[in-house]
Design a protein around this motif. Structure first.
Motif, PDB file in Angstrom:
ATOM      1  N   MET A 133       0.839  -1.209   0.000  1.00 39.82           N
ATOM      2  CA  MET A 133       0.000   0.000   0.000  1.00 39.82           C
ATOM      3  C   MET A 133       0.866   1.247   0.000  1.00 39.82           C
ATOM      4  N   ALA A 134       0.393   2.253  -0.693  1.00 41.31           N
ATOM      5  CA  ALA A 134       1.191   3.463  -0.913  1.00 41.31           C
ATOM      6  C   ALA A 134       1.469   4.239   0.369  1.00 41.31           C
ATOM      7  N   PHE A 135       0.652   4.049   1.381  1.00 42.67           N
ATOM      8  CA  PHE A 135       0.757   4.898   2.567  1.00 42.67           C
ATOM      9  C   PHE A 135       1.280   4.158   3.795  1.00 42.67           C
ATOM     10  N   GLU A 136       1.976   3.029   3.567  1.00 50.50           N
ATOM     11  CA  GLU A 136       2.382   2.237   4.735  1.00 50.50           C
ATOM     12  C   GLU A 136       3.377   2.952   5.642  1.00 50.50           C
ATOM     13  N   ASP A 137       4.103   3.932   5.106  1.00 50.13           N
ATOM     14  CA  ASP A 137       5.071   4.669   5.938  1.00 50.13           C
ATOM     15  C   ASP A 137       4.422   5.733   6.819  1.00 50.13           C
ATOM     16  N   LEU A 138       3.150   6.029   6.567  1.00 47.14           N
ATOM     17  CA  LEU A 138       2.491   7.056   7.382  1.00 47.14           C
ATOM     18  C   LEU A 138       2.424   6.619   8.829  1.00 47.14           C
ATOM     19  N   LYS A 139       2.584   7.582   9.722  1.00 47.33           N
ATOM     20  CA  LYS A 139       2.344   7.306  11.135  1.00 47.33           C
ATOM     21  C   LYS A 139       1.677   8.509  11.785  1.00 47.33           C
ATOM     22  N   ILE A 140       1.185   8.311  12.983  1.00 46.34           N
ATOM     23  CA  ILE A 140       0.509   9.400  13.685  1.00 46.34           C
ATOM     24  C   ILE A 140       1.553  10.352  14.247  1.00 46.34           C
ATOM     25  N   ILE A 141       1.409  11.630  13.928  1.00 42.21           N
ATOM     26  CA  ILE A 141       2.363  12.622  14.426  1.00 42.21           C
ATOM     27  C   ILE A 141       1.839  13.237  15.725  1.00 42.21           C
ATOM     28  N   LEU A 142       2.768  13.689  16.533  1.00 48.54           N
ATOM     29  CA  LEU A 142       2.424  14.184  17.866  1.00 48.54           C
ATOM     30  C   LEU A 142       2.654  15.687  17.979  1.00 48.54           C
ATOM     31  N   TRP A 143       1.835  16.325  18.823  1.00 41.34           N
ATOM     32  CA  TRP A 143       2.077  17.707  19.211  1.00 41.34           C
ATOM     33  C   TRP A 143       3.483  17.796  19.801  1.00 41.34           C
ATOM     34  N   LEU A 196      -6.966   8.317  -2.583  1.00 44.34           N
ATOM     35  CA  LEU A 196      -7.744   8.736  -1.417  1.00 44.34           C
ATOM     36  C   LEU A 196      -8.290   7.508  -0.679  1.00 44.34           C
ATOM     37  N   ARG A 197      -8.741   6.519  -1.446  1.00 46.82           N
ATOM     38  CA  ARG A 197      -9.248   5.288  -0.813  1.00 46.82           C
ATOM     39  C   ARG A 197      -8.128   4.590  -0.031  1.00 46.82           C
ATOM     40  N   ASP A 198      -6.934   4.504  -0.639  1.00 43.80           N
ATOM     41  CA  ASP A 198      -5.798   3.872   0.040  1.00 43.80           C
ATOM     42  C   ASP A 198      -5.451   4.634   1.324  1.00 43.80           C
ATOM     43  N   LEU A 199      -5.470   5.962   1.232  1.00 41.58           N
ATOM     44  CA  LEU A 199      -5.159   6.781   2.401  1.00 41.58           C
ATOM     45  C   LEU A 199      -6.171   6.532   3.518  1.00 41.58           C
ATOM     46  N   SER A 200      -7.453   6.469   3.164  1.00 44.17           N
ATOM     47  CA  SER A 200      -8.484   6.275   4.194  1.00 44.17           C
ATOM     48  C   SER A 200      -8.308   4.915   4.874  1.00 44.17           C
ATOM     49  N   LEU A 201      -7.946   3.898   4.093  1.00 43.19           N
ATOM     50  CA  LEU A 201      -7.747   2.564   4.679  1.00 43.19           C
ATOM     51  C   LEU A 201      -6.562   2.574   5.640  1.00 43.19           C
ATOM     52  N   ARG A 202      -5.498   3.247   5.241  1.00 45.97           N
ATOM     53  CA  ARG A 202      -4.312   3.323   6.113  1.00 45.97           C
ATOM     54  C   ARG A 202      -4.627   4.105   7.394  1.00 45.97           C
ATOM     55  N   MET A 203      -5.412   5.173   7.265  1.00 43.85           N
ATOM     56  CA  MET A 203      -5.775   5.948   8.454  1.00 43.85           C
ATOM     57  C   MET A 203      -6.651   5.124   9.399  1.00 43.85           C
ATOM     58  N   LEU A 204      -7.579   4.354   8.843  1.00 40.47           N
ATOM     59  CA  LEU A 204      -8.422   3.492   9.688  1.00 40.47           C
ATOM     60  C   LEU A 204      -7.564   2.448  10.414  1.00 40.47           C
ATOM     61  N   GLU A 205      -6.550   1.936   9.702  1.00 42.23           N
ATOM     62  CA  GLU A 205      -5.647   0.953  10.292  1.00 42.23           C
ATOM     63  C   GLU A 205      -4.861   1.568  11.462  1.00 42.23           C
ATOM     64  N   LEU A 206      -4.313   2.766  11.233  1.00 39.61           N
ATOM     65  CA  LEU A 206      -3.549   3.448  12.288  1.00 39.61           C
ATOM     66  C   LEU A 206      -4.437   3.777  13.482  1.00 39.61           C
ATOM     67  N   MET A 207      -5.685   4.198  13.192  1.00 36.72           N
ATOM     68  CA  MET A 207      -6.635   4.519  14.262  1.00 36.72           C
ATOM     69  C   MET A 207      -6.900   3.282  15.116  1.00 36.72           C
TER      70      MET A 207
END
Ligand SMILES: [Zn+2]
Length: 184
Positions: free
Chosen positions: A1-11, A30-41
């Protein structure tokens, strides 16, 4: 998936403070991004996650109010209107670990927006879901629970905030020198 390197950033990552821009293309990206965000959540046991929290300043957030796999929701370009009532409730934020505070929110709201396919969404919700909407919508405008909690609550979290600042400084030693531009 294109967004596997994304992670949650902190204040205090500055991307959490930017105004996000509207989404224009409803595509596979956009669909790939939403799936990756749901996974991280889900991995972080959160109920909602906004795109700025993964460092992308676009107007989109995901949520799942029940934890059931079939209840994943994606909101794009959301607009909240017709607020009625007020209610205080406890909130946390995946970008502000270990910080919880009572936040006053509108009780009932109407939402207009698009889903990840670009189809229109028109919903009215009260209570918990309306609270998550407002929390995530705030992220799209660079607003955090820090801005909405009382002065006393902010004081009580002073140590945790200081630790987060130190952690950010250690991880981003050069970014502090630049004052205007953020690196992408
Ligand atoms: Zn948050």
């Amino acid at each position: 998936m294109a967004f596997e390197d994304l992670k949650i950033i902190l204040w205090p990552d500055p991307r959490l403070r930017k105004m996000s821009v509207e989404v224009e293309h409803f595509d596979q990206n956009l669909r790939d991004l939403s799936l990756r965000m749901l996974e991280l959540m889900r991995e972080s046991k959160g109920v909602g996650l906004a795109a700025p929290q993964v460092g992308l300043n676009i107007r989109m957030f995901v949520m799942n109010p029940t934890g059931q796999p079939g209840d994943d929701r994606v909101y794009v370009n959301p607009v909240l209107t017709d607020a009625t009532g007020e209610e205080a409730g406890e909130e946390g934020c995946l970008s502000l670990p270990q910080i919880n505070a009572e936040i006053l929110r509108d009780r009932t709201l109407h939402m207009e927006g698009k889903n990840v396919e670009g189809q229109p969404i028109s919903e009215t919700e009260s209570g918990y879901i309306a609270r998550v909407w407002q929390h995530e919508f705030d992220h799209l405008n660079g607003t955090l629970i820090l801005d909405r909690m009382g002065e006393q609550a902010r004081m009580s979290h002073r140590k945790t905030l200081r630790d987060l600042e130190e952690r950010y400084e250690l991880e981003h030693p050069k970014k502090l020198v630049k004052t205007t531009k953020t690196k992408r």
